[in-house]
Design a protein around this motif. Sequence first.
Motif, short mmCIF file in Angstrom:
data_model
loop_
_atom_site.label_atom_id
_atom_site.label_comp_id
_atom_site.label_asym_id
_atom_site.label_seq_id
_atom_site.Cartn_x
_atom_site.Cartn_y
_atom_site.Cartn_z
N ASP A 1 0.87 -1.34 -0.05
CA ASP A 1 0.10 -0.14 -0.05
C ASP A 1 0.80 1.26 0.04
OD1 ASP A 1 -2.51 -1.66 0.10
OD2 ASP A 1 -2.47 -1.46 2.41
N THR A 2 1.90 1.40 0.70
CA THR A 2 2.75 2.51 0.82
C THR A 2 3.53 2.73 -0.53
OG1 THR A 2 3.18 2.04 3.22
CG2 THR A 2 4.76 3.30 2.19
N LEU A 3 4.07 1.37 -1.06
CA LEU A 3 4.53 1.70 -2.33
C LEU A 3 3.71 2.20 -3.45
CD1 LEU A 3 6.83 -1.47 -2.35
CD2 LEU A 3 7.69 0.77 -2.16
N ARG A 4 2.43 1.75 -3.50
CA ARG A 4 1.67 2.29 -4.34
C ARG A 4 1.07 3.74 -4.20
NH1 ARG A 4 -2.31 -1.08 -2.76
NH2 ARG A 4 -1.29 -2.80 -3.53
N ALA A 5 1.00 4.01 -2.85
CA ALA A 5 0.67 5.44 -2.67
C ALA A 5 1.70 6.38 -3.00
CB ALA A 5 0.49 5.62 -1.26
N GLY A 6 3.08 5.88 -3.26
CA GLY A 6 4.20 6.62 -3.43
C GLY A 6 4.36 6.34 -5.17
N GLY A 7 3.61 5.67 -5.71
CA GLY A 7 3.64 5.61 -7.45
C GLY A 7 4.35 4.63 -7.75
N ILE A 8 5.08 3.71 -6.85
CA ILE A 8 6.03 2.66 -7.26
C ILE A 8 5.39 1.23 -7.77
CG2 ILE A 8 8.07 1.50 -6.33
CD1 ILE A 8 8.74 3.68 -4.60
N SER A 9 5.54 1.15 -8.93
CA SER A 9 4.95 -0.08 -9.53
C SER A 9 5.33 -1.37 -8.71
CB SER A 9 5.03 -0.31 -11.02
OG SER A 9 6.26 -0.48 -11.33
N LYS B 1 6.39 -4.03 -10.42
CA LYS B 1 7.75 -4.24 -11.33
C LYS B 1 8.87 -3.44 -11.19
CE LYS B 1 8.48 -4.70 -16.32
NZ LYS B 1 7.95 -4.33 -17.71
N ARG B 2 8.79 -2.13 -10.75
CA ARG B 2 9.78 -1.60 -10.31
C ARG B 2 10.30 -1.67 -9.00
NH1 ARG B 2 9.69 5.00 -9.10
NH2 ARG B 2 11.71 5.22 -8.45
#
Length: 77
Positions: free
Chosen positions: A49-57, A59-60
């Motif tokens: 959730d944290t990565l998604r909120a930061g715009g990190i996919s 895949k990345r």
Amino acid sequence: MATVKPIKSITTAADFCEHCRPKAIMRAMAKFLEELSASEPEPTATPEDTLRAGGISSKRQAKYQRRMSSLLAGREG
């Protein structure tokens, strides 16, 4: 809309005699803990959730994890 309970009376530890003060404090703490345990738990944020909120996919993130694993293992990636 949440309802607010009115305060009946504000009592402090200083309002009790030396003998009664520890009992009054323990009762107040027990009441507070009881109310706290009855309240709604806070939602848990997962790392995803944290990565998604930061715009990190995903895949990345996977690419980053592979690179860091290689670096930590002593291999250049």
